[in-house]
Design a protein around this motif. Structure first.
Motif, PDB file in Angstrom:
ATOM      1  N   GLN A  11       0.816  -1.214   0.000  1.00 11.85           N
ATOM      2  CA  GLN A  11       0.000   0.000   0.000  1.00 11.85           C
ATOM      3  C   GLN A  11       0.853   1.269   0.000  1.00 11.85           C
ATOM      4  OE1 GLN A  11      -1.050  -2.610   2.219  1.00 11.85           O
ATOM      5  NE2 GLN A  11      -2.524  -3.186   0.629  1.00 11.85           N
ATOM      6  N   GLY A  12       2.201   1.089  -0.002  1.00  9.71           N
ATOM      7  CA  GLY A  12       3.082   2.240  -0.017  1.00  9.71           C
ATOM      8  C   GLY A  12       3.436   2.768   1.361  1.00  9.71           C
ATOM      9  N   LYS A  13       3.083   2.026   2.414  1.00 11.25           N
ATOM     10  CA  LYS A  13       3.411   2.445   3.774  1.00 11.25           C
ATOM     11  C   LYS A  13       4.771   1.891   4.171  1.00 11.25           C
ATOM     12  CE  LYS A  13      -1.418   2.647   5.286  1.00 11.25           C
ATOM     13  NZ  LYS A  13      -2.424   2.098   6.229  1.00 11.25           N
ATOM     14  N   LYS A  14       5.564   2.733   4.857  1.00 12.43           N
ATOM     15  CA  LYS A  14       6.897   2.317   5.284  1.00 12.43           C
ATOM     16  C   LYS A  14       6.794   1.095   6.183  1.00 12.43           C
ATOM     17  CE  LYS A  14      11.028   3.863   7.742  1.00 12.43           C
ATOM     18  NZ  LYS A  14      11.662   4.947   8.516  1.00 12.43           N
ATOM     19  N   MET A  15       7.666   0.127   5.931  1.00 19.71           N
ATOM     20  CA  MET A  15       7.664  -1.078   6.752  1.00 19.71           C
ATOM     21  C   MET A  15       8.284  -0.788   8.110  1.00 19.71           C
ATOM     22  SD  MET A  15       8.537  -4.388   4.397  1.00 19.71           S
ATOM     23  CE  MET A  15       7.269  -5.079   3.328  1.00 19.71           C
ATOM     24  N   SER A  16       7.608  -1.241   9.132  1.00 23.08           N
ATOM     25  CA  SER A  16       8.141  -1.093  10.491  1.00 23.08           C
ATOM     26  C   SER A  16       7.497  -2.150  11.383  1.00 23.08           C
ATOM     27  CB  SER A  16       7.850   0.303  11.046  1.00 23.08           C
ATOM     28  OG  SER A  16       6.457   0.492  11.231  1.00 23.08           O
ATOM     29  N   LYS A  17       8.221  -2.526  12.414  1.00 21.61           N
ATOM     30  CA  LYS A  17       7.687  -3.530  13.337  1.00 21.61           C
ATOM     31  C   LYS A  17       6.439  -3.035  14.044  1.00 21.61           C
ATOM     32  CE  LYS A  17      12.042  -5.945  14.248  1.00 21.61           C
ATOM     33  NZ  LYS A  17      13.031  -6.338  15.280  1.00 21.61           N
ATOM     34  N   SER A  18       6.412  -1.745  14.335  1.00 22.20           N
ATOM     35  CA  SER A  18       5.255  -1.205  15.061  1.00 22.20           C
ATOM     36  C   SER A  18       3.976  -1.302  14.237  1.00 22.20           C
ATOM     37  CB  SER A  18       5.510   0.260  15.450  1.00 22.20           C
ATOM     38  OG  SER A  18       5.701   1.061  14.290  1.00 22.20           O
ATOM     39  N   ARG A  19       4.088  -1.174  12.897  1.00 19.63           N
ATOM     40  CA  ARG A  19       2.911  -1.311  12.027  1.00 19.63           C
ATOM     41  C   ARG A  19       2.557  -2.780  11.793  1.00 19.63           C
ATOM     42  NH1 ARG A  19       4.928   3.252   8.733  1.00 19.63           N
ATOM     43  NH2 ARG A  19       3.469   4.989   8.976  1.00 19.63           N
ATOM     44  N   GLY A  20       3.492  -3.668  12.021  1.00 20.68           N
ATOM     45  CA  GLY A  20       3.244  -5.088  11.788  1.00 20.68           C
ATOM     46  C   GLY A  20       3.234  -5.476  10.329  1.00 20.68           C
ATOM     47  N   ASN A  21       3.849  -4.650   9.474  1.00 19.91           N
ATOM     48  CA  ASN A  21       3.839  -4.952   8.042  1.00 19.91           C
ATOM     49  C   ASN A  21       5.213  -5.370   7.525  1.00 19.91           C
ATOM     50  OD1 ASN A  21       5.073  -2.481   8.293  1.00 19.91           O
ATOM     51  ND2 ASN A  21       3.896  -1.468   6.679  1.00 19.91           N
ATOM     52  N   VAL A  22       6.089  -5.765   8.439  1.00 22.59           N
ATOM     53  CA  VAL A  22       7.425  -6.220   8.046  1.00 22.59           C
ATOM     54  C   VAL A  22       7.352  -7.667   7.570  1.00 22.59           C
ATOM     55  CG1 VAL A  22       9.735  -6.778   8.895  1.00 22.59           C
ATOM     56  CG2 VAL A  22       8.631  -4.644   9.589  1.00 22.59           C
ATOM     57  N   ILE A  23       8.074  -7.985   6.504  1.00 25.12           N
ATOM     58  CA  ILE A  23       8.196  -9.368   6.030  1.00 25.12           C
ATOM     59  C   ILE A  23       9.528  -9.911   6.520  1.00 25.12           C
ATOM     60  CG2 ILE A  23       8.363 -10.870   4.014  1.00 25.12           C
ATOM     61  CD1 ILE A  23       6.648  -8.913   2.489  1.00 25.12           C
ATOM     62  N   ASP A  24       9.485 -10.938   7.344  1.00 27.53           N
ATOM     63  CA  ASP A  24      10.710 -11.557   7.861  1.00 27.53           C
ATOM     64  C   ASP A  24      11.460 -12.212   6.700  1.00 27.53           C
ATOM     65  OD1 ASP A  24      12.692 -12.979   9.092  1.00 27.53           O
ATOM     66  OD2 ASP A  24      11.382 -14.067  10.472  1.00 27.53           O
TER      67      ASP A  24
END
Length: 390
Positions: A11-24
């Motif tokens: 969606q164009g949102k910066k990846m961060s652990k706090s957002r939960g959108n990080v891909i391990d």
């Protein structure tokens, strides 16, 4: 070394652990493979630009590219094992091979040139794009057009089969070397098998035991053939026009037609044969294009004889589906059992040799019986039962 900007989600949102959108990364490698992840970054990364990363992106690399390449490789290995292909055996001279082989090697040469030039500029994206386009051509044009050439037992086709094997082996072995810096694991797997380091074959003389110890590919002189590339491009455009004409007329490709008229300069005999086979037509006639633009006109009258040929093709398709359902190997011969009357029976009688060749049937009998797999339904509006057995 890839230099990117921010890594963001789909969606164009910066990846961060706090957002939960990080891909391990470990999860991505486990699910899709490290090669797929590497290729994704090479193929989609923009220098110093925002990079959108998603599971779907990795999945597309596997689905749209890697599986296509692997299917071509698997096709070659399957038939090479059946026929006992020896990669060390002397291959027919390139310039004496059929036009399809010369085109394949010319496309390979074109791809090598493009990839080397892009890599010399440190531009991975155009390099990966060139490889993807070549693999698409290799699968959807060369292998699809050459399938019958690899079938075991084709009478009088030994030289043609050797040319096809030599061409596809050379292409895949070279492709493995071309891919080595970009997909190191898949390239190594392909190379070691094709070079004879796995299985029963002896390794090719002088071949390093790893693709990563080979020189990066260069083009051999007799691979370059711009005339063949131009001629095949023109042919494929004519085929697309012909298929569009079939679609507009509502006539499927499995229905044979009497002929087509081309507003074009006459095609070479080999290319004309490919054109006729692609459009499933009996003859080709030519007339000068009035305004210099090529076009295709089809004779769409379906005679009783042409309808019987269509029924034979439908039977062939149904029987080969039954072969898969029965779990038969590609080289297994079968006995074909048919219970049908009317046009279906007439289609079998009129096209017995074609049916036997297309389905690897050593016998075709009009009766019901015990079968490894069977099908019953309507074919051309008539009741039909099919069974395959050994």
């Amino acid at each position: 070394c890839l230099v990117g900007g921010l890594v963001v989600d789909r969606q164009g949102k910066k990846m961060s652990k706090s957002r939960g959108n990080v891909i391990d990364p470990a999860t991505a490698f486990s699910e899709f493979g490290a090669d797929a992840a590497r290729w994704f970054f090479y193929a989609t990364g923009a220098l110093a630009g925002e990079l959108r990363v998603s599971r779907e992106g990795f999945q597309d690399v596997v689905r749209l590219y890697m599986l296509t390449l692997w299917n071509v490789y698997s096709f070659f290995v399957t038939y090479a094992e059946i026929d006992g292909f020896d990669p060390a055996a002397e291959a027919p001279p390139v310039l004496e091979r059929p036009v399809l082989d010369r085109w394949c090697l010319a496309r390979l040469a074109e791809t090598i040139d493009t990839v080397r030039a892009a890599m010399d500029r440190y531009e991975a994206q155009p390099a990966t794009r060139a490889v993807e386009e070549f693999v698409e051509d290799l699968s959807k044009w060369y292998v699809r057009r050459s399938r019958r050439r690899f079938w075991k037992g084709e009478p009088g086709q030994a030289a043609d089969k050797r040319a096809a094997y030599a061409t596809l082996h050379t292409t895949l072995l070279t492709l493995a070397r071309l891919l080595a810096p970009l997909m190191p694991f898949l390239a190594e797997r392909m190379y070691r098998n094709l070079a004879g380091f796995e299985g029963d074959a002896a390794p090719l003389d002088g071949a390093p035991d790893s693709v990563h110890l080979t020189d990066y590919p260069t083009v051999l002189g007799d691979w370059r053939n711009p005339d063949v590339l131009i001629a095949m491009h023109h042919l494929r455009e004519l085929v697309e026009d012909g298929l569009a004409a079939r679609k507009e007329a509502g006539v499927r490709v499995r229905q044979p037609l009497a002929g087509a008229t081309l507003a074009s300069a006459p095609l070479d005999a080999e290319l004309q044969a490919i054109f006729a086979d692609e459009l499933n037509i009996k003859s080709v006639t030519y007339e000068p294009p009035g305004d210099g633009t090529a076009w295709v006109r089809l004779d769409t009258e379906i005679t009783p004889e042409l309808r019987l040929e269509w029924l034979a093709r439908e039977l062939s398709r149904a029987v080969n589906d039954l072969r898969k359902k029965a779990g038969l190997r590609v080289e297994d011969r079968i006995a074909l059992l048919i219970d049908a009357d009317g046009d279906v029976r007439r289609a079998v009688d009129a096209n017995r040799d074609y049916l036997a060749g297309e389905t690897l049937a050593t016998a075709i009998e009009f009766r019901r019986g015990d079968a490894l797999a069977e099908w019953e339904g309507e074919l051309g509006g008539e009741a039909c039962w099919l069974g395959v057995t050994r």
